[in-house]
Design a protein around this motif. Structure first.
Motif, PDB file in Angstrom:
ATOM      1  N   CYS A  82      51.389  27.328  39.300  1.00  0.00           N
ATOM      2  CA  CYS A  82      50.271  27.475  38.354  1.00  0.00           C
ATOM      3  C   CYS A  82      50.168  26.212  37.513  1.00  0.00           C
ATOM      4  O   CYS A  82      51.181  25.666  37.086  1.00  0.00           O
ATOM      5  CB  CYS A  82      50.507  28.604  37.362  1.00  0.00           C
ATOM      6  SG  CYS A  82      51.052  30.119  38.061  1.00  0.00           S
ATOM      7  N   ILE A  83      48.959  25.772  37.269  1.00  0.00           N
ATOM      8  CA  ILE A  83      48.744  24.616  36.395  1.00  0.00           C
ATOM      9  C   ILE A  83      48.484  25.185  34.991  1.00  0.00           C
ATOM     10  O   ILE A  83      47.626  26.051  34.827  1.00  0.00           O
ATOM     11  CB  ILE A  83      47.475  23.829  36.838  1.00  0.00           C
ATOM     12  CG1 ILE A  83      47.506  23.560  38.338  1.00  0.00           C
ATOM     13  CG2 ILE A  83      47.309  22.556  36.021  1.00  0.00           C
ATOM     14  CD1 ILE A  83      48.570  22.656  38.843  1.00  0.00           C
ATOM     15  N   PRO A  84      49.208  24.716  33.934  1.00  0.00           N
ATOM     16  CA  PRO A  84      48.964  25.263  32.604  1.00  0.00           C
ATOM     17  C   PRO A  84      47.562  24.896  32.105  1.00  0.00           C
ATOM     18  O   PRO A  84      47.147  23.757  32.240  1.00  0.00           O
ATOM     19  CB  PRO A  84      50.043  24.593  31.736  1.00  0.00           C
ATOM     20  CG  PRO A  84      50.614  23.510  32.544  1.00  0.00           C
ATOM     21  CD  PRO A  84      50.223  23.683  33.957  1.00  0.00           C
ATOM     22  N   ARG A  85      46.852  25.882  31.611  1.00  0.00           N
ATOM     23  CA  ARG A  85      45.533  25.615  31.016  1.00  0.00           C
ATOM     24  C   ARG A  85      45.585  26.200  29.623  1.00  0.00           C
ATOM     25  O   ARG A  85      45.537  27.415  29.450  1.00  0.00           O
ATOM     26  CB  ARG A  85      44.427  26.273  31.843  1.00  0.00           C
ATOM     27  CG  ARG A  85      44.179  25.631  33.183  1.00  0.00           C
ATOM     28  CD  ARG A  85      43.177  24.480  33.099  1.00  0.00           C
ATOM     29  NE  ARG A  85      41.913  24.911  32.516  1.00  0.00           N
ATOM     30  CZ  ARG A  85      40.923  25.441  33.217  1.00  0.00           C
ATOM     31  NH1 ARG A  85      41.045  25.620  34.504  1.00  0.00           N
ATOM     32  NH2 ARG A  85      39.803  25.794  32.625  1.00  0.00           N
ATOM     33  N   HIS A  86      45.651  25.331  28.600  1.00  0.00           N
ATOM     34  CA  HIS A  86      45.908  25.831  27.251  1.00  0.00           C
ATOM     35  C   HIS A  86      44.724  26.579  26.671  1.00  0.00           C
ATOM     36  O   HIS A  86      44.850  27.269  25.683  1.00  0.00           O
ATOM     37  CB  HIS A  86      46.346  24.678  26.351  1.00  0.00           C
ATOM     38  CG  HIS A  86      47.592  24.044  26.881  1.00  0.00           C
ATOM     39  ND1 HIS A  86      48.791  24.713  26.952  1.00  0.00           N
ATOM     40  CD2 HIS A  86      47.812  22.827  27.444  1.00  0.00           C
ATOM     41  CE1 HIS A  86      49.705  23.932  27.503  1.00  0.00           C
ATOM     42  NE2 HIS A  86      49.131  22.796  27.825  1.00  0.00           N
ATOM     43  N   ASP A  87      43.572  26.449  27.305  1.00  0.00           N
ATOM     44  CA  ASP A  87      42.394  27.119  26.753  1.00  0.00           C
ATOM     45  C   ASP A  87      42.169  28.507  27.359  1.00  0.00           C
ATOM     46  O   ASP A  87      41.154  29.134  27.108  1.00  0.00           O
ATOM     47  CB  ASP A  87      41.156  26.242  26.953  1.00  0.00           C
ATOM     48  CG  ASP A  87      40.969  25.846  28.393  1.00  0.00           C
ATOM     49  OD1 ASP A  87      39.869  25.421  28.757  1.00  0.00           O
ATOM     50  OD2 ASP A  87      41.943  25.967  29.181  1.00  0.00           O
ATOM     51  N   ILE A  88      43.088  28.983  28.163  1.00  0.00           N
ATOM     52  CA  ILE A  88      42.919  30.348  28.675  1.00  0.00           C
ATOM     53  C   ILE A  88      43.958  31.266  28.037  1.00  0.00           C
ATOM     54  O   ILE A  88      44.861  30.797  27.339  1.00  0.00           O
ATOM     55  CB  ILE A  88      42.965  30.422  30.226  1.00  0.00           C
ATOM     56  CG1 ILE A  88      44.302  29.885  30.720  1.00  0.00           C
ATOM     57  CG2 ILE A  88      41.794  29.706  30.847  1.00  0.00           C
ATOM     58  CD1 ILE A  88      44.537  30.162  32.186  1.00  0.00           C
TER      59      ILE A  88
END
Ligand SMILES: Cc1cc2nc3c(=O)[nH]c(=O)nc-3n(C[C@H](O)[C@H](O)[C@H](O)COP(=O)(O)OP(=O)(O)OC[C@H]3O[C@@H](n4cnc5c(N)ncnc54)[C@H](O)[C@@H]3O)c2cc1C
Length: 481
Positions: free
Chosen positions: A468-474
Protein backbone atom coordinates in the motif's frame (compact mmCIF):
# COMPACT_ATOMS: atom_id res chain seq x y z
CA UNK A 1 32.40 -8.95 21.86
CA UNK A 2 31.32 -12.02 19.92
CA UNK A 3 33.55 -15.03 19.29
CA UNK A 4 32.15 -15.55 15.80
CA UNK A 5 29.95 -13.41 13.54
CA UNK A 6 28.48 -14.98 10.42
CA UNK A 7 27.70 -12.50 7.63
CA UNK A 8 24.81 -13.76 5.49
CA UNK A 9 21.76 -15.80 6.41
CA UNK A 10 21.44 -17.98 3.34
CA UNK A 11 21.43 -21.76 3.59
CA UNK A 12 25.21 -21.72 4.20
CA UNK A 13 25.07 -19.08 6.96
CA UNK A 14 22.08 -20.81 8.59
CA UNK A 15 23.79 -24.24 8.48
CA UNK A 16 26.95 -22.68 9.98
CA UNK A 17 24.85 -21.02 12.68
CA UNK A 18 23.25 -24.31 13.72
CA UNK A 19 26.50 -26.26 13.64
CA UNK A 20 28.43 -23.68 15.70
CA UNK A 21 25.55 -23.31 18.17
CA UNK A 22 26.57 -26.75 19.50
CA UNK A 23 29.61 -25.11 21.16
CA UNK A 24 30.17 -22.61 23.95
CA UNK A 25 30.64 -19.58 21.71
CA UNK A 26 29.11 -16.12 21.66
CA UNK A 27 27.64 -16.26 18.19
CA UNK A 28 25.71 -13.82 15.96
CA UNK A 29 24.47 -13.80 12.38
CA UNK A 30 23.98 -10.52 10.47
CA UNK A 31 21.65 -10.59 7.48
CA UNK A 32 20.89 -7.62 5.26
CA UNK A 33 17.42 -8.76 4.22
CA UNK A 34 14.34 -8.65 6.43
CA UNK A 35 14.43 -12.46 6.93
CA UNK A 36 16.94 -15.26 6.49
CA UNK A 37 16.93 -17.27 3.28
CA UNK A 38 15.79 -14.30 1.17
CA UNK A 39 18.89 -14.32 -1.07
CA UNK A 40 19.75 -17.09 -3.55
CA UNK A 41 18.66 -19.70 -1.04
CA UNK A 42 14.95 -19.07 -1.62
CA UNK A 43 15.18 -18.99 -5.40
CA UNK A 44 16.53 -22.37 -6.37
CA UNK A 45 15.25 -25.76 -7.51
CA UNK A 46 15.07 -27.25 -4.01
CA UNK A 47 16.94 -30.40 -5.04
CA UNK A 48 19.12 -32.38 -2.67
CA UNK A 49 21.39 -33.70 -5.37
CA UNK A 50 21.98 -37.43 -5.44
CA UNK A 51 25.73 -37.16 -4.75
CA UNK A 52 27.33 -38.21 -8.03
CA UNK A 53 27.19 -35.07 -10.19
CA UNK A 54 30.28 -33.02 -9.27
CA UNK A 55 33.81 -34.11 -10.22
CA UNK A 56 35.89 -35.69 -7.41
CA UNK A 57 38.75 -33.16 -7.57
CA UNK A 58 36.46 -30.27 -6.57
CA UNK A 59 35.04 -29.03 -3.26
CA UNK A 60 31.60 -29.43 -4.87
CA UNK A 61 32.38 -33.11 -5.35
CA UNK A 62 33.73 -33.42 -1.81
CA UNK A 63 30.57 -32.08 -0.16
CA UNK A 64 27.72 -33.14 -2.49
CA UNK A 65 27.40 -36.71 -1.23
CA UNK A 66 28.21 -36.03 2.44
CA UNK A 67 25.69 -33.14 2.38
CA UNK A 68 23.06 -35.36 0.72
CA UNK A 69 23.26 -37.89 3.52
CA UNK A 70 22.41 -35.36 6.22
CA UNK A 71 19.15 -33.98 4.89
CA UNK A 72 16.76 -36.77 5.90
CA UNK A 73 17.73 -36.37 9.57
CA UNK A 74 17.70 -32.59 9.35
CA UNK A 75 14.20 -32.63 7.89
CA UNK A 76 13.00 -34.78 10.75
CA UNK A 77 14.66 -32.69 13.43
CA UNK A 78 13.66 -29.34 11.95
CA UNK A 79 10.18 -30.42 10.75
CA UNK A 80 10.32 -29.51 7.08
CA UNK A 81 9.17 -31.49 4.07
CA UNK A 82 11.64 -33.93 2.47
CA UNK A 83 10.88 -36.46 -0.25
CA UNK A 84 13.51 -38.82 -1.60
CA UNK A 85 11.99 -39.19 -5.06
CA UNK A 86 15.17 -40.08 -6.96
CA UNK A 87 16.39 -38.71 -10.26
CA UNK A 88 16.63 -39.88 -13.87
CA UNK A 89 19.37 -38.44 -16.05
CA UNK A 90 18.10 -39.13 -19.55
CA UNK A 91 19.93 -39.61 -22.84
CA UNK A 92 18.19 -38.93 -26.16
CA UNK A 93 21.32 -39.30 -28.25
CA UNK A 94 23.76 -42.18 -28.66
CA UNK A 95 26.64 -39.70 -27.97
CA UNK A 96 25.23 -39.16 -24.46
CA UNK A 97 25.23 -42.83 -23.44
CA UNK A 98 28.93 -42.75 -22.50
CA UNK A 99 28.22 -39.78 -20.20
CA UNK A 100 25.69 -41.89 -18.30
CA UNK A 101 28.27 -44.67 -17.85
CA UNK A 102 30.97 -42.20 -16.72
CA UNK A 103 28.66 -40.53 -14.23
CA UNK A 104 27.65 -43.89 -12.79
CA UNK A 105 31.33 -44.79 -12.35
CA UNK A 106 31.99 -41.45 -10.65
CA UNK A 107 29.09 -42.01 -8.25
CA UNK A 108 29.99 -45.65 -7.56
CA UNK A 109 33.56 -44.63 -6.73
CA UNK A 110 32.24 -42.05 -4.25
CA UNK A 111 29.95 -44.59 -2.59
CA UNK A 112 26.65 -43.14 -3.87
CA UNK A 113 24.17 -45.97 -3.44
CA UNK A 114 21.69 -47.52 -5.87
CA UNK A 115 22.88 -46.06 -9.19
CA UNK A 116 21.43 -48.02 -12.13
CA UNK A 117 21.16 -47.51 -15.86
CA UNK A 118 17.62 -48.14 -17.09
CA UNK A 119 16.63 -49.12 -20.62
CA UNK A 120 13.51 -47.99 -22.51
CA UNK A 121 11.19 -50.65 -21.05
CA UNK A 122 11.91 -49.65 -17.45
CA UNK A 123 11.76 -45.93 -18.25
CA UNK A 124 8.31 -46.34 -19.85
CA UNK A 125 7.05 -48.39 -16.93
CA UNK A 126 8.22 -45.85 -14.33
CA UNK A 127 7.65 -42.64 -16.29
CA UNK A 128 5.06 -43.28 -19.06
CA UNK A 129 4.73 -39.57 -19.86
CA UNK A 130 8.36 -39.10 -20.87
CA UNK A 131 9.25 -38.93 -24.55
CA UNK A 132 9.63 -42.30 -26.28
CA UNK A 133 12.81 -41.06 -27.97
CA UNK A 134 14.74 -41.43 -24.71
CA UNK A 135 17.26 -44.23 -25.12
CA UNK A 136 18.48 -44.79 -21.58
CA UNK A 137 18.49 -43.11 -18.18
CA UNK A 138 20.73 -43.18 -15.12
CA UNK A 139 18.57 -43.68 -12.04
CA UNK A 140 19.89 -42.17 -8.78
CA UNK A 141 17.49 -43.02 -5.93
CA UNK A 142 19.27 -40.78 -3.39
CA UNK A 143 18.11 -37.49 -4.95
CA UNK A 144 15.46 -35.67 -2.92
CA UNK A 145 13.43 -32.46 -2.83
CA UNK A 146 12.84 -29.91 -0.07
CA UNK A 147 11.63 -26.33 0.25
CA UNK A 148 14.95 -24.50 0.70
CA UNK A 149 13.46 -21.57 2.63
CA UNK A 150 11.83 -23.97 5.13
CA UNK A 151 15.29 -25.44 5.68
CA UNK A 152 16.75 -21.95 6.34
CA UNK A 153 13.97 -21.15 8.81
CA UNK A 154 14.40 -24.50 10.58
CA UNK A 155 18.19 -24.24 10.82
CA UNK A 156 18.10 -20.70 12.16
CA UNK A 157 15.31 -21.40 14.63
CA UNK A 158 17.33 -24.31 16.00
CA UNK A 159 20.47 -22.14 16.21
CA UNK A 160 18.51 -19.41 18.02
CA UNK A 161 17.07 -21.79 20.57
CA UNK A 162 20.69 -22.83 21.23
CA UNK A 163 21.90 -19.27 21.81
CA UNK A 164 22.66 -17.69 18.41
CA UNK A 165 21.75 -14.00 18.19
CA UNK A 166 20.08 -13.17 14.86
CA UNK A 167 20.07 -9.66 13.40
CA UNK A 168 17.98 -9.43 10.20
CA UNK A 169 17.74 -6.07 8.41
CA UNK A 170 21.37 -5.48 9.47
CA UNK A 171 23.46 -5.03 6.30
CA UNK A 172 27.17 -4.90 7.04
CA UNK A 173 28.34 -1.55 5.66
CA UNK A 174 32.00 -1.61 6.65
CA UNK A 175 34.49 -3.66 8.65
CA UNK A 176 37.51 -2.33 10.55
CA UNK A 177 40.30 -4.67 11.52
CA UNK A 178 41.67 -4.10 15.02
CA UNK A 179 44.63 -5.81 16.70
CA UNK A 180 42.72 -8.91 17.80
CA UNK A 181 39.24 -8.26 16.55
CA UNK A 182 36.98 -6.83 13.88
CA UNK A 183 34.47 -4.05 14.25
CA UNK A 184 31.45 -4.25 11.92
CA UNK A 185 29.25 -1.28 11.09
CA UNK A 186 25.52 -1.69 10.31
CA UNK A 187 22.92 1.11 10.06
CA UNK A 188 21.51 0.21 13.50
CA UNK A 189 24.60 -0.53 15.57
CA UNK A 190 28.18 -1.73 15.53
CA UNK A 191 29.40 -5.21 16.45
CA UNK A 192 32.79 -6.50 17.60
CA UNK A 193 34.00 -10.05 17.02
CA UNK A 194 37.15 -12.14 17.06
CA UNK A 195 36.26 -14.17 13.96
CA UNK A 196 34.23 -13.42 10.82
CA UNK A 197 32.69 -16.05 8.56
CA UNK A 198 31.88 -14.44 5.23
CA UNK A 199 28.85 -16.28 3.78
CA UNK A 200 27.39 -13.29 1.94
CA UNK A 201 26.65 -15.15 -1.31
CA UNK A 202 26.55 -12.83 -4.31
CA UNK A 203 28.06 -10.00 -2.26
CA UNK A 204 30.81 -12.02 -0.59
CA UNK A 205 33.53 -10.31 -2.63
CA UNK A 206 32.27 -6.87 -1.51
CA UNK A 207 32.36 -8.02 2.14
CA UNK A 208 35.88 -9.47 1.72
CA UNK A 209 37.03 -6.25 0.05
CA UNK A 210 36.15 -4.35 3.26
CA UNK A 211 39.23 -5.96 4.90
CA UNK A 212 41.20 -6.63 1.71
CA UNK A 213 40.52 -10.37 1.94
CA UNK A 214 39.10 -10.48 -1.58
CA UNK A 215 41.52 -12.73 -3.42
CA UNK A 216 38.53 -13.88 -5.54
CA UNK A 217 35.66 -12.37 -7.49
CA UNK A 218 32.01 -13.34 -7.80
CA UNK A 219 29.80 -12.98 -10.87
CA UNK A 220 26.07 -13.64 -11.09
CA UNK A 221 24.60 -16.38 -13.28
CA UNK A 222 20.84 -16.17 -13.60
CA UNK A 223 18.44 -19.12 -13.53
CA UNK A 224 14.73 -18.74 -14.36
CA UNK A 225 12.24 -21.27 -12.98
CA UNK A 226 8.56 -21.85 -13.87
CA UNK A 227 6.02 -23.35 -11.47
CA UNK A 228 3.17 -25.23 -13.16
CA UNK A 229 -0.47 -25.76 -12.25
CA UNK A 230 -1.36 -28.65 -9.94
CA UNK A 231 -3.19 -30.15 -12.96
CA UNK A 232 0.20 -31.53 -14.02
CA UNK A 233 1.06 -32.97 -10.62
CA UNK A 234 2.28 -36.56 -11.08
CA UNK A 235 3.10 -36.20 -14.78
CA UNK A 236 6.58 -37.35 -13.73
CA UNK A 237 7.47 -38.77 -10.34
CA UNK A 238 11.27 -38.55 -10.53
CA UNK A 239 13.48 -35.50 -11.01
CA UNK A 240 14.29 -35.45 -14.73
CA UNK A 241 17.78 -34.25 -15.73
CA UNK A 242 19.24 -33.89 -19.25
CA UNK A 243 23.00 -34.27 -19.72
CA UNK A 244 24.56 -31.04 -18.30
CA UNK A 245 25.76 -28.02 -20.26
CA UNK A 246 29.11 -26.32 -19.62
CA UNK A 247 27.45 -23.77 -17.30
CA UNK A 248 24.71 -25.70 -15.47
CA UNK A 249 22.97 -29.02 -14.88
CA UNK A 250 20.56 -28.13 -17.70
CA UNK A 251 16.78 -27.59 -17.69
CA UNK A 252 15.12 -29.97 -15.24
CA UNK A 253 11.60 -31.23 -14.54
CA UNK A 254 11.14 -31.01 -10.79
CA UNK A 255 8.27 -32.61 -8.85
CA UNK A 256 8.45 -30.18 -5.90
CA UNK A 257 8.10 -31.39 -2.33
CA UNK A 258 4.60 -29.86 -2.17
CA UNK A 259 3.46 -31.66 -5.32
CA UNK A 260 3.33 -29.16 -8.20
CA UNK A 261 5.82 -29.54 -11.04
CA UNK A 262 8.47 -26.86 -11.59
CA UNK A 263 10.64 -26.56 -14.69
CA UNK A 264 13.97 -24.77 -15.14
CA UNK A 265 16.45 -23.25 -14.55
CA UNK A 266 18.13 -21.37 -17.36
CA UNK A 267 21.79 -20.38 -16.99
CA UNK A 268 22.74 -16.91 -18.21
CA UNK A 269 25.80 -14.89 -17.16
CA UNK A 270 24.74 -11.33 -16.35
CA UNK A 271 26.31 -8.18 -14.82
CA UNK A 272 23.62 -6.98 -12.42
CA UNK A 273 23.53 -8.72 -9.01
CA UNK A 274 20.02 -7.42 -8.32
CA UNK A 275 18.41 -8.52 -11.61
CA UNK A 276 15.77 -11.11 -10.70
CA UNK A 277 13.61 -10.55 -13.77
CA UNK A 278 12.22 -13.39 -15.87
CA UNK A 279 11.99 -13.12 -19.64
CA UNK A 280 10.19 -14.42 -22.72
CA UNK A 281 13.49 -15.75 -24.04
CA UNK A 282 14.08 -17.61 -20.74
CA UNK A 283 10.62 -19.17 -20.91
CA UNK A 284 11.21 -20.16 -24.54
CA UNK A 285 14.48 -21.91 -23.63
CA UNK A 286 12.95 -23.73 -20.66
CA UNK A 287 9.84 -25.00 -22.43
CA UNK A 288 11.70 -25.96 -25.63
CA UNK A 289 14.03 -28.13 -23.52
CA UNK A 290 11.23 -29.59 -21.40
CA UNK A 291 9.01 -30.44 -24.37
CA UNK A 292 11.76 -32.66 -25.75
CA UNK A 293 11.62 -34.85 -22.64
CA UNK A 294 7.96 -34.56 -21.70
CA UNK A 295 5.71 -33.50 -24.59
CA UNK A 296 2.54 -32.92 -22.55
CA UNK A 297 3.97 -30.03 -20.51
CA UNK A 298 2.85 -26.68 -21.87
CA UNK A 299 3.97 -23.12 -21.14
CA UNK A 300 0.27 -22.25 -20.65
CA UNK A 301 0.32 -24.26 -17.42
CA UNK A 302 2.66 -21.74 -15.74
CA UNK A 303 1.14 -20.24 -12.60
CA UNK A 304 4.18 -18.28 -11.45
CA UNK A 305 7.84 -17.82 -12.27
CA UNK A 306 10.96 -16.48 -10.58
CA UNK A 307 14.68 -16.11 -11.10
CA UNK A 308 17.65 -16.80 -8.83
CA UNK A 309 21.28 -15.79 -9.16
CA UNK A 310 24.15 -18.24 -8.73
CA UNK A 311 27.29 -16.77 -7.13
CA UNK A 312 29.98 -18.00 -9.51
CA UNK A 313 33.68 -17.85 -8.64
CA UNK A 314 36.47 -17.74 -11.25
CA UNK A 315 37.35 -21.43 -10.88
CA UNK A 316 33.68 -22.47 -10.90
CA UNK A 317 34.14 -24.25 -7.55
CA UNK A 318 33.37 -23.40 -3.92
CA UNK A 319 36.01 -21.36 -2.08
CA UNK A 320 36.16 -22.34 1.61
CA UNK A 321 39.26 -21.10 3.39
CA UNK A 322 40.94 -18.82 5.87
CA UNK A 323 41.54 -15.62 3.87
CA UNK A 324 44.88 -13.78 3.77
CA UNK A 325 43.48 -11.80 6.74
CA UNK A 326 43.82 -13.72 9.99
CA UNK A 327 40.48 -14.81 11.55
CA UNK A 328 38.51 -13.83 8.42
CA UNK A 329 37.12 -16.87 6.59
CA UNK A 330 35.57 -16.94 3.11
CA UNK A 331 32.83 -19.48 2.42
CA UNK A 332 32.00 -18.20 -1.02
CA UNK A 333 31.28 -19.09 -4.64
CA UNK A 334 28.65 -21.49 -3.31
CA UNK A 335 26.69 -22.22 -6.46
CA UNK A 336 24.91 -25.53 -7.13
CA UNK A 337 25.07 -27.98 -5.33
CA UNK A 338 25.35 -25.43 -2.51
CA UNK A 339 21.96 -26.23 -1.01
CA UNK A 340 22.81 -29.93 -0.92
CA UNK A 341 26.31 -29.34 0.41
CA UNK A 342 25.49 -26.71 3.09
CA UNK A 343 25.35 -29.04 6.15
CA UNK A 344 28.64 -30.70 5.11
CA UNK A 345 30.24 -27.30 4.47
CA UNK A 346 29.21 -26.23 8.00
CA UNK A 347 30.99 -29.23 9.55
CA UNK A 348 34.08 -28.65 7.39
CA UNK A 349 34.29 -24.97 8.39
CA UNK A 350 33.95 -25.92 12.06
CA UNK A 351 36.94 -28.24 11.65
CA UNK A 352 38.97 -25.49 9.93
CA UNK A 353 38.16 -23.17 12.86
CA UNK A 354 39.29 -25.85 15.31
CA UNK A 355 42.51 -26.45 13.33
CA UNK A 356 43.21 -22.72 13.45
CA UNK A 357 43.02 -22.63 17.22
CA UNK A 358 39.38 -21.85 18.10
CA UNK A 359 38.50 -23.65 21.31
CA UNK A 360 35.34 -25.64 20.65
CA UNK A 361 33.76 -26.97 23.82
CA UNK A 362 30.42 -28.73 23.33
CA UNK A 363 27.45 -27.34 25.26
CA UNK A 364 26.09 -29.70 27.89
CA UNK A 365 22.59 -29.11 26.63
CA UNK A 366 21.99 -28.65 22.91
CA UNK A 367 18.51 -29.12 21.40
CA UNK A 368 18.59 -30.64 17.91
CA UNK A 369 14.81 -30.56 17.36
CA UNK A 370 12.40 -27.69 16.89
CA UNK A 371 8.60 -27.88 17.11
CA UNK A 372 7.90 -26.81 13.51
CA UNK A 373 4.77 -25.15 12.14
CA UNK A 374 1.32 -26.79 12.46
CA UNK A 375 -0.16 -28.04 9.16
CA UNK A 376 -3.95 -28.01 9.22
CA UNK A 377 -4.30 -29.31 5.64
CA UNK A 378 -2.42 -32.49 6.60
CA UNK A 379 -4.46 -33.17 9.78
CA UNK A 380 -7.07 -35.93 10.01
CA UNK A 381 -10.70 -34.83 10.73
CA UNK A 382 -10.21 -35.81 14.39
CA UNK A 383 -6.97 -33.83 14.64
CA UNK A 384 -8.66 -30.80 13.06
CA UNK A 385 -11.53 -30.95 15.51
CA UNK A 386 -9.10 -31.15 18.44
CA UNK A 387 -7.01 -28.25 17.08
CA UNK A 388 -10.13 -26.07 16.69
CA UNK A 389 -11.25 -27.03 20.19
CA UNK A 390 -7.91 -25.84 21.56
CA UNK A 391 -7.67 -22.69 19.46
CA UNK A 392 -10.63 -21.31 17.47
CA UNK A 393 -8.15 -19.58 15.10
CA UNK A 394 -7.90 -23.01 13.41
CA UNK A 395 -11.52 -22.65 12.32
CA UNK A 396 -10.77 -19.50 10.29
CA UNK A 397 -9.38 -20.38 6.85
CA UNK A 398 -7.12 -17.62 5.52
CA UNK A 399 -5.75 -19.26 2.35
CA UNK A 400 -8.43 -21.29 0.54
CA UNK A 401 -6.20 -22.78 -2.14
CA UNK A 402 -3.78 -24.39 0.36
CA UNK A 403 -6.22 -24.63 3.29
CA UNK A 404 -4.14 -22.53 5.68
CA UNK A 405 -5.77 -21.29 8.87
CA UNK A 406 -5.38 -18.10 10.85
CA UNK A 407 -3.66 -20.11 13.62
CA UNK A 408 -0.88 -21.12 11.20
CA UNK A 409 -0.38 -17.55 9.95
CA UNK A 410 -0.13 -16.37 13.56
CA UNK A 411 2.40 -19.15 14.23
CA UNK A 412 4.51 -17.95 11.28
CA UNK A 413 4.48 -14.38 12.56
CA UNK A 414 5.36 -15.49 16.09
CA UNK A 415 8.35 -17.39 14.64
CA UNK A 416 9.83 -14.45 12.78
CA UNK A 417 7.78 -13.88 9.59
CA UNK A 418 7.66 -10.13 8.90
CA UNK A 419 6.62 -10.15 5.26
CA UNK A 420 4.04 -11.79 2.98
CA UNK A 421 6.78 -14.05 1.60
CA UNK A 422 7.89 -14.91 5.14
CA UNK A 423 4.36 -16.12 5.94
CA UNK A 424 3.99 -17.86 2.58
CA UNK A 425 7.28 -19.73 2.87
CA UNK A 426 6.62 -20.86 6.44
CA UNK A 427 2.99 -22.01 6.18
CA UNK A 428 2.10 -21.90 2.43
CA UNK A 429 -0.54 -19.14 2.71
CA UNK A 430 -0.59 -17.51 -0.74
CA UNK A 431 1.23 -20.30 -2.52
CA UNK A 432 -1.72 -21.91 -4.30
CA UNK A 433 -3.37 -21.40 -7.63
CA UNK A 434 -4.68 -17.88 -6.94
CA UNK A 435 -1.18 -16.85 -5.74
CA UNK A 436 -2.52 -14.75 -2.87
CA UNK A 437 -5.41 -13.12 -4.74
CA UNK A 438 -7.79 -14.11 -1.97
CA UNK A 439 -5.66 -14.10 1.19
CA UNK A 440 -3.12 -11.30 0.77
CA UNK A 441 -5.20 -8.57 2.46
CA UNK A 442 -6.13 -10.87 5.35
CA UNK A 443 -2.47 -11.81 5.92
CA UNK A 444 -1.46 -8.14 5.73
CA UNK A 445 -4.05 -7.37 8.40
CA UNK A 446 -2.66 -10.09 10.67
CA UNK A 447 0.95 -8.95 10.09
CA UNK A 448 0.03 -5.33 10.86
CA UNK A 449 -1.96 -6.31 13.94
CA UNK A 450 0.69 -8.66 15.38
CA UNK A 451 3.77 -6.55 14.57
CA UNK A 452 2.10 -3.27 15.60
CA UNK A 453 2.92 -1.49 12.35
CA UNK A 454 0.58 0.24 9.87
CA UNK A 455 -0.51 -1.62 6.73
CA UNK A 456 1.63 0.74 4.66
CA UNK A 457 4.75 -0.82 6.21
CA UNK A 458 3.82 -4.38 5.29
CA UNK A 459 5.93 -5.61 2.39
CA UNK A 460 6.09 -8.62 0.13
CA UNK A 461 9.79 -9.30 0.75
CA UNK A 462 11.28 -6.24 2.50
CA UNK A 463 11.85 -2.58 1.83
CA UNK A 464 10.87 -1.52 -1.69
CA UNK A 465 8.11 -4.14 -2.02
CA UNK A 466 5.40 -2.30 -0.02
CA UNK A 467 1.85 -3.21 -1.03
CA UNK A 468 0.00 0.00 0.00
CA UNK A 469 1.23 3.50 -0.77
CA UNK A 470 0.55 5.88 2.18
CA UNK A 471 -1.90 8.64 1.26
CA UNK A 472 -2.13 11.11 4.11
CA UNK A 473 -5.29 12.69 2.77
CA UNK A 474 -7.42 9.56 3.09
CA UNK A 475 -8.97 7.93 6.18
CA UNK A 476 -6.26 6.74 8.62
CA UNK A 477 -5.76 3.00 8.51
CA UNK A 478 -6.83 2.50 12.16
CA UNK A 479 -10.25 4.06 11.45
CA UNK A 480 -10.56 2.13 8.25
CA UNK A 481 -10.17 -1.14 10.16
C1 LIG B 1 18.21 -21.08 -10.14
C2 LIG B 1 19.04 -21.84 -9.13
C3 LIG B 1 18.76 -23.18 -8.86
C4 LIG B 1 19.53 -23.87 -7.93
N1 LIG B 1 19.18 -25.15 -7.61
C5 LIG B 1 19.86 -25.82 -6.66
C6 LIG B 1 19.46 -27.12 -6.27
O1 LIG B 1 18.43 -27.62 -6.71
N2 LIG B 1 20.21 -27.79 -5.37
C7 LIG B 1 21.35 -27.26 -4.84
O2 LIG B 1 22.01 -27.95 -4.07
N3 LIG B 1 21.72 -25.99 -5.15
C8 LIG B 1 21.00 -25.25 -6.02
N4 LIG B 1 21.35 -23.97 -6.33
C9 LIG B 1 22.46 -23.36 -5.61
C10 LIG B 1 22.03 -22.88 -4.22
O3 LIG B 1 20.83 -22.14 -4.30
C11 LIG B 1 23.14 -22.00 -3.64
O4 LIG B 1 24.34 -22.73 -3.69
C12 LIG B 1 22.87 -21.60 -2.21
O5 LIG B 1 21.59 -21.06 -2.05
C13 LIG B 1 23.91 -20.57 -1.78
O6 LIG B 1 23.65 -20.23 -0.44
P1 LIG B 1 24.45 -19.06 0.26
O7 LIG B 1 24.06 -19.07 1.68
O8 LIG B 1 25.89 -19.15 -0.08
O9 LIG B 1 23.96 -17.73 -0.48
P2 LIG B 1 22.61 -16.79 -0.24
O10 LIG B 1 21.44 -17.63 -0.07
O11 LIG B 1 22.64 -15.82 -1.32
O12 LIG B 1 22.96 -16.13 1.15
C14 LIG B 1 23.83 -15.04 1.28
C15 LIG B 1 23.16 -14.04 2.21
O13 LIG B 1 24.06 -12.96 2.49
C16 LIG B 1 23.30 -11.80 2.66
N5 LIG B 1 24.16 -10.62 2.51
C17 LIG B 1 24.73 -10.15 1.38
N6 LIG B 1 25.41 -9.00 1.64
C18 LIG B 1 25.26 -8.78 2.97
C19 LIG B 1 25.71 -7.73 3.84
N7 LIG B 1 26.42 -6.67 3.39
N8 LIG B 1 25.37 -7.78 5.15
C20 LIG B 1 24.62 -8.83 5.64
N9 LIG B 1 24.16 -9.82 4.85
C21 LIG B 1 24.48 -9.79 3.53
C22 LIG B 1 22.25 -11.92 1.56
O14 LIG B 1 21.13 -11.10 1.80
C23 LIG B 1 21.92 -13.41 1.59
O15 LIG B 1 20.80 -13.69 2.39
C24 LIG B 1 20.61 -23.24 -7.26
C25 LIG B 1 20.88 -21.89 -7.53
C26 LIG B 1 20.10 -21.18 -8.43
C27 LIG B 1 20.37 -19.73 -8.67
Amino acid sequence: MYDVIIIGGGIVGCALARELSRYNLRLALLEKEVEVGFGTSKTNSGIIHAGHHSPPDTLKGQFEWSGNQQWADLAQELKFGFKQIGELLIAHKHEDLQYLEDLKKQGDARGVTGLEIWGQKRIRKEEPNLSHTILKALHAPTAAVINPYEACFGLIECARQNGLELFCNHPVLSIKKGKNNFSLETPQKNFTTRIILNAAGLFADCIAAMVEANNFSISPRKGEEYLLDRRLQGIVTHLIFPPPSTTSKGVLIIPTVDGPIMVGPTAEDIDNREDLSTSYSGADKVFAAVLKSCPSISERDTITEFAGLRAVSENNDFIIELSPVINFYNIVGIQSPGLTAAPAIAIYVTEILRDNGLSLVRKQIWKANIDGPPHFAAMSPEEREAAIGEDPAYSRIVCRCELVTEAEVLYAIKHGARTLDGVKFRVRAGMGRCQGGFCTTRIMDLLAQESGVPLTEITKRGSGSEICIPRHDIIPIEDHR
